[in-house]
Motif scaffolding. Structure first.
Motif, PDB file in Angstrom:
ATOM      1  N   ALA A  76      -9.858   1.432   0.590  1.00 44.91           N
ATOM      2  CA  ALA A  76      -8.958   0.275   0.501  1.00 44.91           C
ATOM      3  C   ALA A  76      -8.392   0.004   1.883  1.00 44.91           C
ATOM      4  CB  ALA A  76      -7.818   0.527  -0.484  1.00 44.91           C
ATOM      5  N   ARG A 105      -5.154   3.836  -8.324  1.00 42.92           N
ATOM      6  CA  ARG A 105      -4.176   4.758  -8.909  1.00 42.92           C
ATOM      7  C   ARG A 105      -4.641   5.256 -10.273  1.00 42.92           C
ATOM      8  NH1 ARG A 105       1.140   5.356  -7.592  1.00 42.92           N
ATOM      9  NH2 ARG A 105       1.664   5.538  -9.798  1.00 42.92           N
ATOM     10  N   THR A 115       0.942   4.063  -3.202  1.00 49.07           N
ATOM     11  CA  THR A 115       0.259   5.331  -2.906  1.00 49.07           C
ATOM     12  C   THR A 115       1.216   6.502  -2.706  1.00 49.07           C
ATOM     13  OG1 THR A 115       0.163   4.819  -0.536  1.00 49.07           O
ATOM     14  CG2 THR A 115      -1.752   4.202  -1.884  1.00 49.07           C
ATOM     15  N   MET A 173       0.832  -1.196   0.000  1.00 41.17           N
ATOM     16  CA  MET A 173       0.000   0.000   0.000  1.00 41.17           C
ATOM     17  C   MET A 173       0.869   1.251   0.000  1.00 41.17           C
ATOM     18  SD  MET A 173      -3.197   1.019   2.501  1.00 41.17           S
ATOM     19  CE  MET A 173      -4.331  -0.128   1.693  1.00 41.17           C
ATOM     20  N   LEU A 232      -5.488  -1.619  -5.504  1.00 37.83           N
ATOM     21  CA  LEU A 232      -4.695  -0.398  -5.365  1.00 37.83           C
ATOM     22  C   LEU A 232      -4.273   0.151  -6.724  1.00 37.83           C
ATOM     23  CD1 LEU A 232      -2.496  -1.449  -2.317  1.00 37.83           C
ATOM     24  CD2 LEU A 232      -4.228   0.359  -2.331  1.00 37.83           C
ATOM     25  N   VAL A 285      -6.674   3.541   2.774  1.00 37.57           N
ATOM     26  CA  VAL A 285      -6.749   4.662   1.854  1.00 37.57           C
ATOM     27  C   VAL A 285      -8.151   5.240   1.967  1.00 37.57           C
ATOM     28  CG1 VAL A 285      -6.576   5.437  -0.540  1.00 37.57           C
ATOM     29  CG2 VAL A 285      -5.105   3.579   0.266  1.00 37.57           C
TER      30      VAL A 285
END
Length: 546
Positions: A518, A465, A369, A365, A461, A541
């Protein structure tokens, strides 16, 4: 400078909100790169070694995963003394991997799926079986003698200086026939090219052009900082802190055998060529931030777009240390330099081995991120761990040369487990390295059907994005590290909070209502609008409420 809990006040090194304008040639700013070790990805002919048709067959999986480019470790003809990092022909395909027609089909298929293709270019050294080196060592008067680094012995008859190979032992090999030593930063079978010779530069640029014209979208440049040696071949300073368990290469500091000023002009030449094709260049460079940043080049002479940032691999795994590392890295970046992050590669222990399964999820993660371009190593999206290799099956020349120090790379290069069939669907033959013991459960087919799996987390993830510009290219503002929680904002609307420990940890988010989208754990918590507690090993997230 620090800020109050939950504050997003600018801190030293935090990125500004001014982001570079994106063009088609800047796909890598919002993209994710996926490294394939071709020997271990997919075998189609039953010889136990992965091949190009195997990569092509698995491209739909990669497109569905959500990555944007594949970087393929060397596939050029090679005696395989260092498994392809000893190149015998820079414009060919090793028959173990297939044919040039296979490569062309791979590129066409990848482009058809919207994937870029990057090759691994190995410019510091060739194989000792390369025709260039065979000519070079044939006599002192051969026209290619100066294509490699030759020196007379020291007065005592020994090596010219105290330089040490990265694989242990002197970085010099005696050639009885011509009465000189040649330099090798790695194995004796990998003689160093002489990048002070203009003919070498032109020959290697021509090789890069060959692949660009076949549709390659860029290169990862192997050991870029090694390419030029000090012109006077001065002894390296002795490392007074060296201990036997560190490895022979650390007996000296590589002050004069690496990172010479002249390498930057060569990197700029490579970039100028790449810019003709809109290509991406990534540099393998293990240096402190201040020296790493010089490989971005300047406005007048740009170099590689992404000098690899390896610092997450060995960073202390606690919130304050990572907070400071991110600040320092962002502060060191030149004004137009784009960041990048990695958690592992074909030379380093896998993240799930270093951090454990639960924190490996948190680490993924973090990787996906942070501001900048992430590179995923094949299998890390499954949570693969290092595989213990029996002594009689060790392949890695580094391990064979220094078995006592545990620097062998075979454990991170084992075959990709695709399903629960024989040999995990990797091959119908005998795999070149053994599979990990957990492959019947830890394989792609099993994890694709499990919403709690690492694969499902990574895929989710990556899709976040792509769908959220703030995560893809937005600015980064770190919050104060509370307890063992690393937290930061991406743009105005995204908040990331990572518990780097195995105990509950508090967090005070910025004002407003935040909706989790997430989690590294099985279920999402409810929205938060004030102080809350992160569960052990929990990464979240959030998206701000409208």
């Amino acid at each position: 400078m620090t800020s109050q809990p939950g504050s997003t006040a600018d801190q030293p090194g935090a990125s500004s909100g001014d982001q570079p304008e994106l063009t088609a040639d800047h796909w890598w700013r919002s993209g994710t790169i996926y490294q394939i070790y071709p020997r271990s990805f997919q075998d189609t002919n039953g010889d136990g070694i992965g091949d190009l048709p195997g990569i092509t067959a698995r491209l739909p999986y990669l497109a569905d995963l959500g990555i944007d480019a594949i970087w393929i470790s060397p596939i050029f003809p090679s005696p395989m003394a260092d498994f392809g990092y000893d190149v015998a022909d820079y414009i060919g395909i090793d028959p173990r991997f297939g044919t040039m027609a296979d490569f062309d089909r791979l590129v066409e298929s990848a482009h058809g799926l919207g994937l870029k293709v990057l090759l691994d270019f190995v410019p510091n050294h060739s194989s000792d079986q390369h025709p260039w080196f065979r000519e070079s060592r044939s006599s002192r008067t051969n026209p290619k003698r100066d294509w490699y680094v030759w020196r007379d012995p020291a007065p005592d008859g020994g090596p010219p200086n105290n330089w040490i190979s990265d694989f242990g032992g002197p970085a010099w090999e005696w050639d009885e026939a011509t009465g000189q030593y040649y330099s090798h930063a790695f194995l004796p079978q990998q003689p160093d090219l002489n990048w002070r010779n203009p003919e070498v530069i032109e020959a290697m640029l021509a090789a890069m052009r060959f692949w660009y014209e076949r549709g390659v979208d860029g290169f990862r440049i192997d050991v870029l900082w090694h390419m030029v040696k000090h012109a006077e071949f001065i002894d390296n300073p002795v490392n007074l802190d060296w201990q036997p368990g560190m490895g022979d290469m650390f007996r000296v500091h590589q002050t004069h055998s690496t990172d010479q000023p002249e390498v930057h002009e060569i990197a700029a030449r490579m970039r100028a060529l790449g810019d003709e094709f809109g290509a991406l260049l990534i540099g393998e460079i293990y240096l402190p931030f201040d020296r790493l940043m010089t490989y971005y080049g300047s406005a007048d002479a740009p170099e590689v777009q992404l000098p690899f940032n390896f610092t997450l691999i060995d960073a202390p795994w606690n919130a304050r240390a990572l907070h400071q590392l991110i600040l320092d890295y962002e502060a060191a970046l030149p004004a137009d330099g784009w960041p990048n992050w990695v958690l592992g590669n074909h030379d380093r222990p896998r993240i799930a081995t270093k951090r454990g399964e639960a924190q490996a999820r948190v680490a993924q993660m973090l990787l996906l991120t942070l501001r900048g371009t992430p590179t995923l190593y094949y299998g890390d999206e499954l949570g693969m761990t290092d595989v213990a290799i029996p002594a009689d099956q060790v392949q890695d020349p580094r391990e064979l040369r220094e078995p006592a120090i545990g620097l062998g790379r075979d454990p991170v290069r084992t075959p990709m487990p695709w399903d629960a069939s024989e040999n995990a669907g990797f091959t119908i033959g005998t795999p070149w390295l053994p599979l990990g013991p957990d492959w019947p459960a830890r394989n792609i087919a099993a994890e694709q059907g499990d919403p709690r799996s690492m694969l499902s987390l990574v895929r989710h993830l990556l899709r976040l994005r792509r769908s959220n510009p703030a995560l893809a290219t937005g600015d980064l503002r770190l919050l104060d590290a509370e307890a063992n929680v690393l937290s930061y904002r991406r743009g105005e609307d995204v908040l990331v909070a990572l518990n780097l420990g195995n105990a509950d940890a508090p967090l005070t988010p910025p004002p407003g209502e935040w909706h989790p989208v997430a989690s590294t754990l099985a279920a999402l918590p409810p929205p938060v609008a004030g102080p809350f507690t992160l569960r052990p090993n929990e990464g979240l997230v959030f998206i701000a409420a409208p």
